[in-house]
Design a protein around this motif. Structure first.
Motif, mmCIF file in Angstrom:
data_model
loop_
_atom_site.group_PDB
_atom_site.id
_atom_site.type_symbol
_atom_site.label_atom_id
_atom_site.label_comp_id
_atom_site.label_asym_id
_atom_site.label_seq_id
_atom_site.Cartn_x
_atom_site.Cartn_y
_atom_site.Cartn_z
ATOM 1 N N PHE A 110 -17.096 0.984 -31.321
ATOM 2 C CA PHE A 110 -17.598 1.348 -32.651
ATOM 3 C C PHE A 110 -17.884 2.848 -32.756
ATOM 4 N N VAL A 111 -17.926 3.521 -31.589
ATOM 5 C CA VAL A 111 -18.181 4.963 -31.579
ATOM 6 C C VAL A 111 -17.273 5.608 -30.541
ATOM 7 N N LEU A 112 -16.666 6.743 -30.911
ATOM 8 C CA LEU A 112 -15.890 7.551 -29.977
ATOM 9 C C LEU A 112 -16.509 8.936 -29.938
ATOM 10 N N GLU A 113 -16.977 9.360 -28.776
ATOM 11 C CA GLU A 113 -17.643 10.662 -28.686
ATOM 12 C C GLU A 113 -16.669 11.820 -28.863
ATOM 13 N N ASN A 114 -15.505 11.730 -28.239
ATOM 14 C CA ASN A 114 -14.500 12.789 -28.355
ATOM 15 C C ASN A 114 -13.155 12.165 -28.725
ATOM 16 N N PRO A 115 -13.006 11.749 -29.965
ATOM 17 C CA PRO A 115 -11.776 11.054 -30.352
ATOM 18 C C PRO A 115 -10.545 11.946 -30.253
ATOM 19 N N VAL A 127 -8.173 2.273 -37.754
ATOM 20 C CA VAL A 127 -7.196 2.123 -36.669
ATOM 21 C C VAL A 127 -7.074 0.659 -36.278
ATOM 22 N N LYS A 128 -8.214 -0.022 -36.146
ATOM 23 C CA LYS A 128 -8.183 -1.450 -35.837
ATOM 24 C C LYS A 128 -7.454 -2.215 -36.940
ATOM 25 N N ALA A 129 -7.690 -1.845 -38.184
ATOM 26 C CA ALA A 129 -7.041 -2.523 -39.309
ATOM 27 C C ALA A 129 -5.525 -2.372 -39.228
ATOM 28 N N LEU A 130 -5.060 -1.185 -38.824
ATOM 29 C CA LEU A 130 -3.623 -0.950 -38.706
ATOM 30 C C LEU A 130 -3.024 -1.843 -37.619
#
Length: 384
Positions: A285-290, A315-318
């Motif tokens: 649910f969180v990315l620190e350094n996407p 992104v998950k939806a895709l």
């Protein structure tokens, strides 16, 4: 400095096959799928040549995933004719064979480089506008991706009449190949404004017309088949400019080892690759350094009308939407569904070789996340 070169003249809509009647050549060499010949679909091509009294020879020794041996035989046949023009009629295998035959005939005879016209009969590979071809080493069970400007056709003819008879299952496989081409090109490390434009439009067309194209045998909706034919070409233009990623690298190995149709292999692998490249798991649910590709995947998701409250959700939806399309078209979503006679233990024995070959595949170089051998093996296991 970067450049964008569009070298293939594309004829589309409005009886585009009539272009053949205006050729300035006295004879042509046609490389066609056997089905194209046996089903008389070839007559849609030859009637225009007959009308202009253009001689032609038809070569149909084409098989899926053309092996090196078939390329050698094709070169010998072409060199005997020395026709000033080659016309490839068929799916990706026929067009790839024609590309390789032309390339190696030119290598043997440097002064000989026939004009090259590609007429696709499936909407998937985009091979009619790319300088890519894939040949198979049947002895080592490896697919080799070739890249050379001589592989690029001079002209492409996109006529909906050539794809109306495509069965629903093939429309699904090839359509998912288009989706994989567009999405991988969009996040390629070489992506630019021009490739993004083609990739976005191709993905949008897939979202709106792929399932409808799959349903064509029931609905006879010409528009859907025509739109997917255009989408295939647009995706081809995108990845020809900026290459692809590890979805294709892995799919090439699944095809070589287990003879899984290329588009089907791409469809199985693509959602897993999207999540791997993004660094997103089921509970992320969180990315620190996407990675930059996260925002690109999310942008693509939004552009085709998928909704998410943030980039991670998009992104998950895709990824999940791609799976949903597969289910809607009755496609297998796991490798085991395609090769039921192969046990998991047999699959495991192939993982090491497939991962090594995938890392060496030319598509891997432009993947947005640099994978390790262990990463490839995990994606393959997740795809099982």
């Amino acid at each position: 400095m970067r450049s964008c070169n569009l070298k293939t003249t594309i004829h589309f809509e409005g009886n585009s096959l009539s272009r053949l009647a205006t050729l300035d050549y006295k004879k042509v060499f046609i490389i066609a799928d056997p089905f194209v010949v046996s089903s008389d679909l070839i007559k849609s091509v030859t009637k225009h040549l007959d009308a202009s009294q253009i001689e032609y020879a038809i070569y149909s020794d084409v098989v899926p995933d053309p092996p090196i041996e078939k390329v050698v035989a094709g070169v010998a046949a072409l060199v005997r004719e020395m026709s000033p023009c080659i016309i490839a009629v068929g799916g990706g295998s026929a067009i790839d064979l024609a590309k390789c035959v032309r390339l190696f005939a030119h290598n043997l005879h440097p002064d000989y480089l026939p004009h090259f016209i590609a007429i696709p009969t499936t909407s998937g590979t985009g091979s009619e506008v790319t300088s890519f071809a894939v040949v198979t080493d049947t002895h080592k069970n490896i697919k080799h991706a070739l890249i050379d400007d001589i592989l690029l056709p001079n002209e492409a003819i996109l006529d909906v009449e050539m794809v109306k008879s495509v069965p629903a299952s093939i429309a699904a496989d090839t359509g998912m190949d288009v989706m994989a081409h567009a999405i991988e090109a969009y996040v390629s490390t070489e992506a630019d404004y021009f490739s993004d434009m083609y990739a976005e439009k191709a993905t949008s067309l897939c979202k709106h017309y792929l399932v409808r194209s799959y349903n064509y045998p029931k609905t006879h909706e010409n528009k859907a088949r025509e739109k997917m034919h255009i989408a295939s070409c647009l995706a081809g233009l995108a990845f020809n400019a900026v290459s692809l990623g590890i979805c294709h690298s892995i799919a090439h190995q699944l095809g070589a080892q287990f003879h899984i149709p290329h588009g089907r292999a791409n469809a199985i692998v693509l959602p897993n690759v999207i999540l791997f490249n993004s660094g997103i798991g089921e509970h992320t649910f969180v990315l620190e350094n996407p990675s930059p590709c996260v925002s690109k995947y999310a942008n693509m998701s939004r552009r085709i009308g998928l909704v998410g409250y943030d980039d991670i959700a998009c992104v998950k939806a895709l990824a999940y939407f791609i799976r949903a399309m597969q289910v809607e078209m009755s496609m297998p979503v796991h490798v085991r569904d395609v090769v039921p006679k192969i046990s998991f233990e047999e699959f495991e024995l192939k993982l090491d070789a497939m991962a090594e070959a995938a890392l060496l595949d030319r598509c891997t170089a432009t993947n947005p996340r640099v994978p390790t051998k262990a990463d490839i093996i995990k994606i393959l296991r997740d795809s099982w």
